[in-house]
Write a protein that holds these residues in place. Sequence first.
Motif, PDB file in Angstrom:
ATOM      1  N   MET A   1       4.679   1.616   2.599  1.00 20.98           N
ATOM      2  CA  MET A   1       3.564   0.687   2.412  1.00 20.98           C
ATOM      3  C   MET A   1       2.848   0.998   1.106  1.00 20.98           C
ATOM      4  SD  MET A   1       1.625  -1.802   3.635  1.00 20.98           S
ATOM      5  CE  MET A   1       1.895  -1.906   5.392  1.00 20.98           C
ATOM      6  N   SER A   2       2.668  -0.026   0.269  1.00 23.01           N
ATOM      7  CA  SER A   2       1.969   0.160  -0.990  1.00 23.01           C
ATOM      8  C   SER A   2       0.501   0.487  -0.742  1.00 23.01           C
ATOM      9  CB  SER A   2       2.073  -1.127  -1.823  1.00 23.01           C
ATOM     10  OG  SER A   2       1.217  -1.068  -2.934  1.00 23.01           O
ATOM     11  N   LEU A   3      -0.060   1.398  -1.554  1.00 23.07           N
ATOM     12  CA  LEU A   3      -1.473   1.738  -1.440  1.00 23.07           C
ATOM     13  C   LEU A   3      -2.349   0.731  -2.188  1.00 23.07           C
ATOM     14  CD1 LEU A   3      -1.318   5.609  -1.872  1.00 23.07           C
ATOM     15  CD2 LEU A   3      -1.484   4.296   0.237  1.00 23.07           C
ATOM     16  N   THR A   4      -1.750  -0.052  -3.064  1.00 19.17           N
ATOM     17  CA  THR A   4      -2.503  -1.026  -3.843  1.00 19.17           C
ATOM     18  C   THR A   4      -2.984  -2.159  -2.945  1.00 19.17           C
ATOM     19  OG1 THR A   4      -1.192  -0.555  -5.812  1.00 19.17           O
ATOM     20  CG2 THR A   4      -2.380  -2.650  -5.772  1.00 19.17           C
TER      21      THR A   4
ATOM     22  N   ASP B 214     -11.669  -3.098  -1.979  1.00 19.56           N
ATOM     23  CA  ASP B 214     -11.268  -2.136  -3.014  1.00 19.56           C
ATOM     24  C   ASP B 214     -10.021  -2.622  -3.750  1.00 19.56           C
ATOM     25  OD1 ASP B 214      -9.520  -1.848  -0.889  1.00 19.56           O
ATOM     26  OD2 ASP B 214      -9.399   0.335  -1.035  1.00 19.56           O
ATOM     27  N   ALA B 215      -9.986  -3.905  -4.030  1.00 17.27           N
ATOM     28  CA  ALA B 215      -8.800  -4.517  -4.620  1.00 17.27           C
ATOM     29  C   ALA B 215      -8.539  -4.000  -6.027  1.00 17.27           C
ATOM     30  CB  ALA B 215      -8.945  -6.030  -4.654  1.00 17.27           C
ATOM     31  N   ALA B 216      -7.265  -3.709  -6.302  1.00 17.39           N
ATOM     32  CA  ALA B 216      -6.833  -3.424  -7.666  1.00 17.39           C
ATOM     33  C   ALA B 216      -6.579  -4.720  -8.424  1.00 17.39           C
ATOM     34  CB  ALA B 216      -5.568  -2.584  -7.647  1.00 17.39           C
ATOM     35  N   CYS B 217      -6.380  -5.823  -7.675  1.00 15.10           N
ATOM     36  CA  CYS B 217      -6.059  -7.110  -8.284  1.00 15.10           C
ATOM     37  C   CYS B 217      -6.667  -8.224  -7.450  1.00 15.10           C
ATOM     38  CB  CYS B 217      -4.537  -7.278  -8.369  1.00 15.10           C
ATOM     39  SG  CYS B 217      -3.971  -8.900  -8.956  1.00 15.10           S
TER      40      CYS B 217
END
Length: 316
Positions: free
Chosen positions: A1-4, A126-129
């Motif tokens: 699972m991606s942490l992003t 806490d979105a990176a994108c």
Amino acid sequence: MSLTQVTVLGECVADAFPAGSPEPGGLTLRVLPGGGPANTAVALARLGTRTRFLGRISHDAFGSLFRAHFDASGVDLVTCVDAAEPSTLAVTTLDDAGRAGYSFHAEGSADWQWSATELTADRIGDAACLHTGSLALVRGPGAEHVEKLLAALPETVTVSIDPNVRAALVDPAVYRARMPHWCALADIVKLSDDDLEYIHPGEPAERVCDAWHAAGVRLVVVTRGPLGALVSVDGVRAQIPVLAAEVVDTVGAGDSFTAGLLHRLGSEGLLGGRLKALSLERAVEAAAFASRVAALTCSVAGANPPWARDLAAFNP
């Protein structure tokens, strides 16, 4: 699972497909959950990216369909707005090549009614994108608040936009006028060659990409159907070929491509800022992965993007 984490902002649309031929006195429709941003959120979550959907979801029957679809795909709905207005409906028809055409029923629907108090920066988590686009960027009164949110985001959030032109609802001139501003706000712009033709009819894609890079966006990807895709990073470009796959229809293919692109960029640690570490080679790798995701989506009916396990078994 991606942490992003990627937050997707935009609309849900109930896609209604005619089920068989009209009969005397009636027409049966099969309704599937859709809408460009919603499709992208579902595809991202199925690929393994932590995904939050930020939308206004109605309490009507279609809204229940959307919520069940998101829940089954693992999309976080914690900051969605429970809306009193009805859902947007699109009656979808397919041509002989499986390409979709839409008749929208969207006046006064929930998706466009954002207010300043509803659409605040804390909703993206806490979105990176943050990815958005389609009708959310051009339908009032909410479009103004979407743009203000994009402008207020910190530089630690990568901004992705897919204009996804809907000429039946919005004059393409509106997109043409707003694109330079969106490119100043965005780090990634992904669109189809049909979108490009609506926005800048008759102009070479390379010239348009250069103009948008000059406005501020680093990565532009133009999907070209059977011709593959054009990838442009600060004006340095490459073509990627299309993958051979059986096409049932193209519904949701572009949205799945966007999800594949963002998922791969996130898994490579490239999301979360202004894409300073992005090279053309890494962008091409991400776009090639996105093409696999889109090809699988085309191989099934409706906007039904693949899960990560499906990609492992896909050998085009």
